[in-house]
Design an enzyme around this catalytic site. Structure first.
Site, mmCIF file in Angstrom:
data_model
loop_
_atom_site.group_PDB
_atom_site.id
_atom_site.type_symbol
_atom_site.label_atom_id
_atom_site.label_comp_id
_atom_site.label_asym_id
_atom_site.label_seq_id
_atom_site.Cartn_x
_atom_site.Cartn_y
_atom_site.Cartn_z
ATOM 1 C CG ASP A 111 -1.711 1.040 0.879
ATOM 2 O OD1 ASP A 111 -2.705 1.618 0.299
ATOM 3 O OD2 ASP A 111 -1.485 1.939 2.649
ATOM 4 C CG ASP A 118 -1.746 7.822 0.199
ATOM 5 O OD1 ASP A 118 -0.148 8.191 -0.101
ATOM 6 O OD2 ASP A 118 -2.689 8.141 -0.928
HETATM 7 MG MG LIG Z 1 -2.795 3.515 3.111
#
Ligand SMILES: [Mg+2]
Ligand SMILES: [Zn+2]
Length: 195
Positions: free
Chosen positions: A8, A10
């Site tokens: 992932d 952010d």
């Molecule tokens: Mg995230």
């Protein structure tokens, strides 16, 4: 077949950005290059993924364009910025997959119920097809439960790292899910498993 560590973006690679809104405070994606801050230890973690011979692939929901918060040009620049910052640390990202859609998008071109917005596994399936990845022998590391659901739907092993949303996670499932403090400790866990 290749193996991958899906990442992932952010809250795992770069820090989330805190914004005070009329509607309350929220943690959001960066919408300026100056807001992009790579989290401590991420370069080393990705170096180790590279060294293990796994592909390092970002899979990320990026509804900022759909919500009118940024444009596609910014998203491309942000991707280049993150990749080049990591390269300076000898850490190589093999590919990047974003879901640009959102069911409530103000930009109607992106207002669809898609198959790629996590928790759906579409981004992982697309990456697996493009890079001949054996999903059952791959990992997904994220900071939200939606990352974990996407990993489970794709048949990958999931690792949840500590994040602003982790508290909402149903602890009754915790026997099935690996928790780590951050990306580097998640990758050190993989390293122990794989060597
Ligand atoms: Mg995230
Ligand atoms: Zn999508």
């Amino acid at each position: 077949m290749n193996r991958a560590v899906f990442l992932d973006r952010d809250g795992v690679i770069n820090r989330l950005v805190h914004r005070s809104q009329d509607t309350g405070d929220e943690w959001d994606s960066p919408y300026l290059l100056s807001e992009i801050e790579i989290i401590e230890g991420v370069g080393e973690a990705i170096q180790k993924i590279n060294g293990l011979g796994f592909l390092a692939i970002i899979v990320s929901n990026q509804p900022g364009v759909a919500k009118g918060k940024c444009d596609l040009d910014f998203l491309d620049k942000a991707t280049d910025f993150i990749r080049s910052k990591l390269l300076q640390q000898n850490a190589f990202i093999d590919d990047v997959y974003y879901c640009l859609h959102h069911p409530d998008a103000v930009n109607e071109a992106y207002r669809i119920i898609c198959e790629c917005r996590k928790p759906k596994p579409g981004l992982l399936f697309q990456a697996a097809q493009d890079h001949e990845i054996d999903l059952s022998r791959s990992y997904m590391i994220g900071d939200r439960i939606t990352d974990i659901f996407a990993a489970e739907a794709a048949g990958c092993e999931a690792i949840l790292v500590d994040g602003v949303d982790t508290g909402s996670y149903d602890k009754s499932r915790s026997d099935r899910i690996r928790f780590e403090d951050d990306l580097l400790s998640a990758v050190l866990h993989i390293l122990v498993r794989e060597t």
